[in-house]
Design an enzyme around this catalytic site. Structure first.
Site, PDB file in Angstrom:
ATOM      1  N   SER A 198       0.805  -1.189  -0.249  1.00 15.91           N
ATOM      2  CA  SER A 198       0.079   0.281  -0.045  1.00 15.91           C
ATOM      3  C   SER A 198       0.890   1.242  -0.014  1.00 15.91           C
ATOM      4  O   SER A 198       2.052   1.087   0.462  1.00 15.91           O
ATOM      5  CB  SER A 198      -0.871  -0.070   0.997  1.00 15.91           C
ATOM      6  OG  SER A 198      -1.613   1.127   1.556  1.00 15.91           O
ATOM      7  N   TYR A 211      -2.057  -0.809  10.805  1.00 18.83           N
ATOM      8  CA  TYR A 211      -1.954  -1.141   9.279  1.00 18.83           C
ATOM      9  C   TYR A 211      -0.865  -0.666   8.873  1.00 18.83           C
ATOM     10  O   TYR A 211      -0.347  -1.278   7.674  1.00 18.83           O
ATOM     11  CB  TYR A 211      -3.417  -0.560   8.606  1.00 18.83           C
ATOM     12  CG  TYR A 211      -3.619  -0.694   7.212  1.00 18.83           C
ATOM     13  CD1 TYR A 211      -4.169  -1.791   6.909  1.00 18.83           C
ATOM     14  CD2 TYR A 211      -3.085   0.240   6.416  1.00 18.83           C
ATOM     15  CE1 TYR A 211      -4.161  -2.205   5.453  1.00 18.83           C
ATOM     16  CE2 TYR A 211      -3.156  -0.140   4.870  1.00 18.83           C
ATOM     17  CZ  TYR A 211      -3.946  -1.392   4.362  1.00 18.83           C
ATOM     18  OH  TYR A 211      -4.109  -1.537   3.016  1.00 18.83           O
TER      19      TYR A 211
END
Length: 342
Positions: A198, A211
């Site tokens: 990501s 995350y």
């Protein structure tokens, strides 16, 4: 070799690498074939994993789909089988029209999809499922580490169990799957490992500490693995790091940047994100950031003072972009608890 001479050789190689990179921007490299190769995708039951499965199916790869959700994984498999049938029918029609059945390179019977229910956060489950794959399907040539989760809680409100699960699925699972399938790749000097990370593995924002940490870990793992393969002169094993901006899969529903900026930097369409990633994979591109603006953001984060980065975040509305998402998750959790009488 004299160190000064070696320095000039290295300088030339670095400059030549820039030339080759620029050439690839101007002339699109030819995509390699994955027809007949075994491609394993984790988190294939939905989102990007499902789209990756469909793209590889269109290129006649043999699919191995892993997901913790058996039903959604089977739904993806059904879509893959539909694509295989279309390929078989088109090949049969082309062969009949040409009057020669030899034109059908991969008959439908050779195009198969295999599904496995696997919790990649559990090391033993990964190793056992990997052994089943080797026995029932064969050796994996393309490994797409795609499975991912998000807790959706501020750090001090996030249960330890959710933090651990985020780290296990988004980061530790990459170790287990790679350890399971890399040995044969090394033996054959052939394979491709894809890490779906990501943009939040390159730079961070507030409210999603677990995350971001997991994705930073996945990026670090991938880069170190890539260097290890280069150090071992295993040039036949390729690696691709995929770092997309916010993708409109519903995973971060509610996430918002500044409304005046949002039209210029909207969430990515999943189809577009996967097609860009597939192009990178099939041309052996080491890394793909989508959109390309993410390269600039990463570079600026590396050279600017921290306070300057904070100013930019605040201007873009990226400093608290996850807060609406977290609020929605919290509200949904409260509603579920009220519904269940908790």
């Amino acid at each position: 070799m004299n160190i000064l001479l070696e320095f000039f050789v290295v300088t030339f190689k670095v400059l030549w690498a820039f030339v080759l990179a620029a050439a690839k921007w101007l002339v699109r490299p030819k995509e390699k074939s994955v027809a007949g190769q075994v491609c394993l995708i984790t988190g294939a039951g939905s989102g990007l994993g499902r789209l990756f499965a469909l793209e590889f199916a269109r290129r006649r790869a043999l699919l191995v789909l892993w997901d913790i959700n058996t039903q959604s994984n089977e739904e993806t498999a059904g879509m893959v089988r539909h694509i295989y049938r279309e390929i078989s029918e088109e090949a049969a029609a082309a062969a009949q029209q040409a009057g020669d059945g030899e034109e059908e390179v991969l008959p439908h019977c050779n195009l198969q999809v295999y599904t496995y229910t696997c919790d990649v956060s559990k090391r033993e489950n990964v190793y056992l499922t990997a052994e089943r794959v080797r026995q029932e399907v064969g050796e994996v040539s393309v490994l797409v580490n795609n499975a991912g989760v998000v807790s959706g809680h501020h750090l001090l409100e996030c249960p330890d169990e959710l933090i651990e699960r985020t780290m296990m699925v988004n980061c530790h699972a990459h170790f287990w799957t790679t350890k399971a399938f890399l040995p044969k790749m090394l033996e054959m000097n052939h394979g491709h490992i894809v890490t779906v990370a990501s943009s939040l593995g390159l730079f961070s924002t507030a409210g999603v500490e677990d995350y971001c940490a997991s994705k930073f870990g996945a990026v670090g793992f991938h880069e170190s693995l890539s260097h290890e393969l280069k150090a071992a002169d295993k040039d036949g094993i390729k690696t691709t790091l995929v770092c997309p901006y916010l993708v409109d899969t519903g995973m971060f529903r509610g996430c918002r940047i500044r409304k005046e900026i949002e039209p210029f930097l909207p969430p990515l369409k999943p189809d577009y994100c996967v097609k860009q990633a597939m192009r990178a994979i099939l041309t052996d591109q080491p890394m793909i950031c989508t959109p390309r603006l993410m390269y600039m953001v990463t570079f600026m984060k590396s050279i600017l003072p921290f306070e300057a980065v904070v100013c930019m975040y605040r201007f873009l509305g990226a400093d608290k972009c996850m807060y609406p998402f977290i609020a929605q998750r919290k509200q949904a959790t409260n509603n579920n608890e009220a519904k269940n009488g908790i």
